[in-house]
Design an enzyme around this catalytic site. Structure first.
Site, short mmCIF file in Angstrom:
data_model
loop_
_atom_site.label_atom_id
_atom_site.label_comp_id
_atom_site.label_asym_id
_atom_site.label_seq_id
_atom_site.Cartn_x
_atom_site.Cartn_y
_atom_site.Cartn_z
N LYS A 14 16.69 -19.66 28.42
CA LYS A 14 18.29 -19.43 28.27
C LYS A 14 18.47 -18.46 27.58
CE LYS A 14 19.22 -23.38 30.50
NZ LYS A 14 17.94 -23.82 31.11
C1 LIG Z 1 17.51 -24.60 32.19
C2 LIG Z 1 16.08 -24.55 32.32
C3 LIG Z 1 15.63 -24.53 33.74
C4 LIG Z 1 16.50 -24.55 35.00
O1 LIG Z 1 17.23 -23.54 35.08
P1 LIG Z 1 18.55 -23.44 36.01
O2 LIG Z 1 18.94 -21.92 36.01
O3 LIG Z 1 19.46 -24.22 35.40
O4 LIG Z 1 18.16 -23.71 37.43
C5 LIG Z 1 14.40 -24.53 33.80
N1 LIG Z 1 13.44 -24.54 32.84
C6 LIG Z 1 13.90 -24.55 31.46
C7 LIG Z 1 12.82 -24.81 30.29
C8 LIG Z 1 15.22 -24.56 31.28
O5 LIG Z 1 15.82 -24.41 29.94
#
Ligand SMILES: *Cc1c(COP(=O)(O)O)cnc(C)c1O
Length: 497
Positions: free
Chosen positions: A113
């Site tokens: 993120k």
């Molecule tokens: C948010 C997240 C995901 C999923 O990503 P999306 O964009 O919501 O599909 C997968 N792995 C981790 C560690 C995340 O923080």
């Protein structure tokens, strides 16, 4: 470049408006009216660039209302300095054969993120100056764990912003919880809710569109925006690392320029994999986008059968950031691949909120399957994958990455399609120490969270990220827990509005 809404394509807004507003008035998501295309020469030129220059190249195609100086300021602020522990920002690591891992967790909160949420505050403030006339922006976040911390870290002490994060009380890892509840900054607040991520997300969406709440904010010269991946400003930074990974593979000699690669993404809200789809539309040579789910496999079913059905058991898994039954960004894909049929998207989304399910035509399904494959990974396989990758290749991965690695192995087995592939690694294994450690050894009982971190370090020899090390000495600042009905009031209370 202008943006429109997935539920009303007569709407036209600038990038700055789309980013400050977060979500369109009628509930649709902002999408580019036309996806920009890169020529071969433009992609080739990125090979010799560093991550920052690659980012400027990709972003300038979408944020045409930003000046070059503004983009420089935003991108240098987000990825410059020493905020990322890898000089490459998002390094590609070859694990075995054609299997390459794209490590997206070298940012300040050790999850992918950060790739978007380090940049979003800069994009938001630059946008707000253009279109929001000095209003204070109030960011509300519903998080399944990683977004919350990354957004808090990105927005902390950013002028003219406040941020409030809601997380499911029982739905995040102890490390994720500690990361959020110890957050520093004068403009931040954090609150647990009794419910799961989908409850939190739905409640945040309805606060956003509540006319009464909006009016109260407007009186104080404030407005809402969103840092969830429904915000276009979250998606566009994620397109960058697909181009970057491709260029790195060329540079490392793993592929020749022009070769196709497959991309595998551990998926929750469908933001990360949708960014890859945009990269493909822009001209990135990709064979298949493989959507990897955990036991909450609503997307696997949808991408194979064409029926989306969230009326099913919800599982709290060891990959909590993917424990999602309503994948918001799918709406954008439906819009693009249905020939921009806003009426259809409106209908499908109405079905989803009323009945919890919808079915698409076989034509639309076939269109989606041209680009996407899908699979899921159960809990036993998560542990087995962590263990075998460590034992065979000395590569230590977290639970989310393990889901993607297993789905990729299944995909290769069932299709024989074993071209060079990039598997997204979305979190540091230290963020999920308990699960990762228990995959490697039998007994982890009675260990505290930080004892497990130490033990994982002892067993793997892999460096503990500095932000996780530093957590040990921080005091908990936020202990609030509320029901979903109380979330509206909490916004005013916790943000002292
Ligand atoms: C948010 C997240 C995901 C999923 O990503 P999306 O964009 O919501 O599909 C997968 N792995 C981790 C560690 C995340 O923080």
């Amino acid at each position: 470049m202008l943006y429109t809404s997935t539920r009303d394509k007569s709407i036209r807004v600038s990038a700055a408006q789309a980013i400050t507003q977060g979500i369109s008035e009628e509930g649709g998501l902002f999408v580019p009216c036309e996806i920009p295309k890169f020529s071969e020469a433009q992609i080739r030129a990125m090979i010799d660039m560093d991550y920052i220059s690659r980012a400027k190249t990709v972003l300038s195609a979408y944020l045409t209302d930003f000046s070059a100086e503004e983009l420089d300021y935003c991108v240098n602020g987000a990825y410059g300095g020493n905020k990322f522990s890898s000089e490459k920002i998002a390094p590609v690591v070859r694990v075995n054969g054609n299997e390459n891992v794209l490590e997206l967790w070298h940012g300040p909160t050790c999850a992918f993120k950060d790739m978007a949420l380090q940049l979003l505050p800069y994009l938001m403030m630059t946008s707000a100056k253009k279109v929001a006339g000095g209003k204070t922006i109030v960011i509300l976040v519903a998080t399944s764990g990683d977004t919350g911390k990354a957004a808090l870290e990105g927005f902390k002490d950013v002028e003219h912003t406040r941020i409030l994060v809601f997380y499911p009380d029982e739905g995040v890892s102890p490390m994720q919880k500690l990361q959020m509840t110890t957050q520093e900054g004068e403009n931040v607040a954090v609150c647990a809710i009794k419910g799961n991520f989908d409850d939190a997300q739905s409640a945040v969406k309805s606060i956003f569109t509540d006319a009464n709440v909006k009016a109260q904010l407007a009186e104080k010269n404030m407005m809402f925006s969103s840092a969830n991946s429904i915000n276009w400003g979250r998606l566009v930074p994620q397109i960058v690392y697909y181009f970057s990974a491709y260029c790195d593979l060329v540079q490392q000699g793993s592929i020749a320029f022009g070769d196709k690669i497959n991309v595998v993404v551990p998926t929750g809200n469908f933001g990360n994999i949708l960014a890859a789809y945009y990269a493909v539309q822009m001209g990135l040579p990709v064979g298949k986008l493989v959507c990897a789910s955990n036991t909450n496999n609503v997307l696997t079913d949808f991408l194979t059968s064409g029926e989306y059905n969230k009326n099913r058991a919800f599982y709290a898994t060891t990959s909590p950031s993917m424990d999602i039954l309503i994948s918001s960004n799918l709406e954008r894909l439906l819009y693009h691949l249905s020939g921009e049929d806003d009426g259809l998207v409106r209908d499908l989304m109405a079905r989803l909120s009323e009945d919890g399910c919808y079915r698409i035509s076989s034509e639309l399904r076939a269109n989606i399957q041209k680009y996407f494959a899908a699979g899921f990974c159960g809990e036993e396989d998560v542990f087995a994958t962590i263990r075998t990758h460590f034992e065979k290749y000395h590569y230590l991965c977290d639970t989310h990455t393990a889901v993607a690695l297993k789905v990729y192995a299944d995909y290769v087995k069932s299709t024989g399609d074993d071209i060079v592939s990039v598997i997204d690694s979305t979190a540091s294994p230290y963020k999920f120490s308990a699960s990762v450690l228990s995959a490697l050894q039998d007994s982890t009982k009675d260990m505290s969270e930080f004892e497990m971190v130490d033990e994982l370090h002892r067993v793997s020899g892999m460096d503990v990220p500095q932000p996780i090390e530093a957590l040990q000495n921080k005091a908990v600042r936020f202990r609030e827990v509320c029901s979903k009905d109380e979330m509206g009031e909490i916004v005013f209370k916790l943000l002292k509005i």
